[in-house]
Design a protein around this motif. Structure first.
Motif, PDB file in Angstrom:
ATOM      1  N   PRO A  81      59.878  41.137  46.634  1.00 10.29           N
ATOM      2  CA  PRO A  81      60.657  42.308  47.064  1.00 10.29           C
ATOM      3  C   PRO A  81      59.849  43.360  47.808  1.00 10.29           C
ATOM      4  N   ASP A  82      58.523  43.424  47.559  1.00  7.24           N
ATOM      5  CA  ASP A  82      57.709  44.442  48.228  1.00  7.24           C
ATOM      6  C   ASP A  82      57.234  43.991  49.609  1.00  7.24           C
ATOM      7  N   GLY A  83      57.690  42.819  50.082  1.00  5.08           N
ATOM      8  CA  GLY A  83      57.305  42.325  51.395  1.00  5.08           C
ATOM      9  C   GLY A  83      56.159  41.339  51.380  1.00  5.08           C
ATOM     10  N   HIS A  84      55.545  41.139  50.225  1.00  2.00           N
ATOM     11  CA  HIS A  84      54.437  40.192  50.089  1.00  2.00           C
ATOM     12  C   HIS A  84      54.968  38.759  50.121  1.00  2.00           C
ATOM     13  N   THR A  85      54.211  37.857  50.720  1.00  5.83           N
ATOM     14  CA  THR A  85      54.519  36.434  50.647  1.00  5.83           C
ATOM     15  C   THR A  85      53.564  35.781  49.663  1.00  5.83           C
ATOM     16  N   GLY A  86      54.123  35.211  48.619  1.00  4.60           N
ATOM     17  CA  GLY A  86      53.340  34.494  47.619  1.00  4.60           C
ATOM     18  C   GLY A  86      53.878  33.096  47.447  1.00  4.60           C
ATOM     19  N   TRP A  87      53.902  32.627  46.199  1.00  5.04           N
ATOM     20  CA  TRP A  87      54.243  31.228  45.955  1.00  5.04           C
ATOM     21  C   TRP A  87      55.154  31.088  44.741  1.00  5.04           C
ATOM     22  N   LEU A  88      56.060  30.125  44.828  1.00  5.67           N
ATOM     23  CA  LEU A  88      56.958  29.784  43.725  1.00  5.67           C
ATOM     24  C   LEU A  88      56.657  28.360  43.285  1.00  5.67           C
ATOM     25  N   VAL A  89      56.348  28.187  41.995  1.00  4.14           N
ATOM     26  CA  VAL A  89      56.061  26.868  41.424  1.00  4.14           C
ATOM     27  C   VAL A  89      57.249  26.449  40.576  1.00  4.14           C
ATOM     28  N   THR A  90      57.839  25.291  40.886  1.00  6.13           N
ATOM     29  CA  THR A  90      59.025  24.823  40.173  1.00  6.13           C
ATOM     30  C   THR A  90      58.824  23.470  39.488  1.00  6.13           C
ATOM     31  N   GLY A  91      57.796  22.716  39.856  1.00  3.44           N
ATOM     32  CA  GLY A  91      57.554  21.418  39.240  1.00  3.44           C
ATOM     33  C   GLY A  91      56.853  21.555  37.901  1.00  3.44           C
ATOM     34  N   HIS A  92      57.183  20.690  36.949  1.00  5.76           N
ATOM     35  CA  HIS A  92      56.626  20.770  35.595  1.00  5.76           C
ATOM     36  C   HIS A  92      55.113  20.569  35.592  1.00  5.76           C
ATOM     37  N   ALA A  93      54.626  19.555  36.274  1.00  5.60           N
ATOM     38  CA  ALA A  93      53.185  19.265  36.259  1.00  5.60           C
ATOM     39  C   ALA A  93      52.391  20.406  36.884  1.00  5.60           C
ATOM     40  N   LEU A  94      52.879  20.945  37.996  1.00  6.73           N
ATOM     41  CA  LEU A  94      52.176  22.054  38.638  1.00  6.73           C
ATOM     42  C   LEU A  94      52.239  23.319  37.780  1.00  6.73           C
ATOM     43  N   ALA A  95      53.373  23.532  37.119  1.00  8.41           N
ATOM     44  CA  ALA A  95      53.507  24.701  36.252  1.00  8.41           C
ATOM     45  C   ALA A  95      52.483  24.652  35.119  1.00  8.41           C
ATOM     46  N   ARG A  96      52.353  23.515  34.462  1.00  8.99           N
ATOM     47  CA  ARG A  96      51.359  23.376  33.391  1.00  8.99           C
ATOM     48  C   ARG A  96      49.949  23.589  33.928  1.00  8.99           C
ATOM     49  N   SER A  97      49.705  23.080  35.118  1.00 11.10           N
ATOM     50  CA  SER A  97      48.387  23.206  35.711  1.00 11.10           C
ATOM     51  C   SER A  97      48.025  24.670  35.940  1.00 11.10           C
ATOM     52  N   VAL A  98      48.953  25.439  36.506  1.00 11.48           N
ATOM     53  CA  VAL A  98      48.681  26.860  36.771  1.00 11.48           C
ATOM     54  C   VAL A  98      48.456  27.614  35.468  1.00 11.48           C
ATOM     55  N   LEU A  99      49.325  27.390  34.477  1.00  9.43           N
ATOM     56  CA  LEU A  99      49.260  28.153  33.235  1.00  9.43           C
ATOM     57  C   LEU A  99      48.022  27.833  32.407  1.00  9.43           C
ATOM     58  N   ALA A 100      47.415  26.669  32.650  1.00  5.09           N
ATOM     59  CA  ALA A 100      46.217  26.285  31.899  1.00  5.09           C
ATOM     60  C   ALA A 100      44.927  26.553  32.664  1.00  5.09           C
ATOM     61  N   ASP A 101      45.030  26.984  33.922  1.00  6.93           N
ATOM     62  CA  ASP A 101      43.860  27.099  34.791  1.00  6.93           C
ATOM     63  C   ASP A 101      43.282  28.513  34.734  1.00  6.93           C
ATOM     64  N   PRO A 102      42.048  28.688  34.270  1.00 13.14           N
ATOM     65  CA  PRO A 102      41.466  30.034  34.166  1.00 13.14           C
ATOM     66  C   PRO A 102      41.251  30.715  35.511  1.00 13.14           C
ATOM     67  N   ARG A 103      41.394  29.967  36.607  1.00 11.42           N
ATOM     68  CA  ARG A 103      41.271  30.596  37.926  1.00 11.42           C
ATOM     69  C   ARG A 103      42.503  31.439  38.258  1.00 11.42           C
ATOM     70  N   PHE A 104      43.582  31.272  37.492  1.00  7.62           N
ATOM     71  CA  PHE A 104      44.798  32.053  37.701  1.00  7.62           C
ATOM     72  C   PHE A 104      44.849  33.177  36.668  1.00  7.62           C
ATOM     73  N   SER A 105      44.857  34.395  37.137  1.00 10.71           N
ATOM     74  CA  SER A 105      44.793  35.563  36.266  1.00 10.71           C
ATOM     75  C   SER A 105      46.181  35.993  35.799  1.00 10.71           C
ATOM     76  N   ALA A 106      46.219  36.470  34.548  1.00  9.92           N
ATOM     77  CA  ALA A 106      47.422  37.110  34.017  1.00  9.92           C
ATOM     78  C   ALA A 106      47.300  38.624  34.070  1.00  9.92           C
TER      79      ALA A 106
END
Length: 411
Positions: A51-76
């Motif tokens: 909504p703020d005009g930024h272009t990011g990414w949407l993850v919808t696949g199960h395998a990719l979702a698990r990968s992102v949520l378990a990867d310490p390179r992705f910050s919360a």
């Protein structure tokens, strides 16, 4: 990576013409937006227009979702987060460091330090020991409901009281304060709340929990706040912040799951009949309802700290990522015929509670509450039915947690 090494929020560039906003229009009360499935089938990761005009990414696949949520390179970390839908009430809490105790907005080592003292309190073993008390709370609310005349709002009379009572007793929060904390919780999770109203709601909740925490230093009890005070790892501010997080999410999310799950069962009579025939099906039924309904409907925000290749895409450090749990839980690559509610299905690996180090701390409490509540509800009211046509049930699409605002039922 130290805090100083983190990427900052990148300047908002012109939006990618291939990016589209997060789909939010649902085909029916129980299915995620149709466009989410269309994205997942063709591109399990794709550009997302924020909504703020930024272009990011949407993850919808199960395998990719698990990968992102378990990867310490992705910050919360909240200082890097962007909301995937317009939500003024989130503005005071995104783009700034996490509030004290808000472990969901932290990365290790801060996340580890806050979560570790709490982890032992919410184990499956500890929650199993609470089951008799949960059964008593459920029975008391059902008795009170039976003593009244139908129709009744199942949210007000059953789902919200059961979950609020349970988390209040566990934390050591007076249930008599429920009107105030339920009001402020609703403001925090509302998409329509202003930034000012949400910040004031947070201030009231935080002040309330700080006073309770201070009181435990002189008058300890048998509750989580007292345990945290005695442990000594966290400051008063951190204990209060963690308490606000557990109190608000601990009753809102499970109440939503109970009410929406009841709506789904009443709308799928063959599945409800199977549950009534075999109460031992309850444990598996809860997991399937969690997968099928996935109340975290706008997804989980993450931000890569470094450039990451994911699903054939190059994600630059600082670009926002939204992991759609509801889409991942309907991925046919993981679950056969995923759009069908099947209480006998093997649901191992669903992401309703997230995944990785930020997996929902209260998941075992939520499971116990639902495993007790659903069979008890239909034992007490075997002819429970909607008191209004299904299309008249008010859906909570305007909240951070999906569910129903009210569920009018009769018996």
């Amino acid at each position: 990576m130290t805090h100083a090494d983190r990427p900052t929020l990148p300047p908002t560039p012109p939006q990618c013409p291939m990016a589209s906003p997060l789909p939010t229009v649902r085909p029916n009360p129980f299915d995620p937006p149709t466009d989410l499935a269309d994205h997942r089938g063709g591109e399990p990761i794709r550009p997302l227009a924020y909504p703020d005009g930024h272009t990011g990414w949407l993850v919808t696949g199960h395998a990719l979702a698990r990968s992102v949520l378990a990867d310490p390179r992705f910050s919360a970390g909240s200082e890097l987060k962007r909301a995937p839908v317009a939500r003024p009430g989130a503005d005071p809490f995104f783009g700034v460091p996490a509030l004290p105790g808000w472990m969901v907005d932290m990365d290790p080592p801060a996340h580890t330090r806050v979560r570790r003292p709490l982890a032992g309190t919410f184990t499956a073993h500890r929650m199993k020991a609470l089951r008799p008390r949960i059964e008593q709370l459920v029975d008391e609310r059902l008795t009170a409901m039976a003593d009244s005349r139908p129709p009744a709002d199942l949210v007000e009379r059953f789902a919200l009281p059961v979950t609020s009572l349970a988390i209040c007793e566990l934390l050591g929060v007076p249930y008599g304060e429920r009107a105030a904390f339920q009001r402020d919780s609703a403001l925090l999770f509302s998409l329509d709340a202003s930034a000012e109203d949400a910040a004031l709601a947070m201030d009231r909740l935080d002040g309330f929990l700080r006073e309770l925490t201070r009181s435990r230093r002189t008058r300890p009890g048998d509750d989580v706040l007292s345990m945290l005070v005695e442990d000594g790892t966290l400051s008063t501010e951190e204990i209060a912040g963690a308490g606000v997080l557990l109190l608000t999410a601990g009753h809102e999310t499970t109440a939503s799951s109970l009410a929406l799950g009841t709506f789904a069962l009443l709308s799928h009579p063959e599945q409800l009949a199977a549950l009534k025939r075999d109460p031992a099906l309850a444990d598996n039924a809860v997991e399937e309802l969690l997968r099928y309904l996935t109340i975290f409907h706008f997804g989980v925000p993450r931000t890569p700290l470094v450039d990451v290749e994911l699903g054939g895409r190059l994600l630059r450090a600082g670009e926002s990522v939204t992991v759609s749990l509801s889409a991942a839980n309907r991925d046919p690559a993981k679950f056969a015929d995923p759009d069908r509610l099947d209480l006998s299905r093997r649901t191992s690996g669903h992401l309703a509670f997230g995944h990785g180090i930020h997996q929902c701390l209260g998941r075992n409490l939520a499971r116990i509450e639902m495993r007790v509540a659903f069979p008890a509800l239909f034992r007490r009211f075997p002819d429970l039915a909607l008191a209004v046509p299904p299309e008249e049930v008010p859906l909570a699409g305007d909240m951070g947690f999906y569910g129903v605002h009210r569920l009018p039922v009769t018996w």
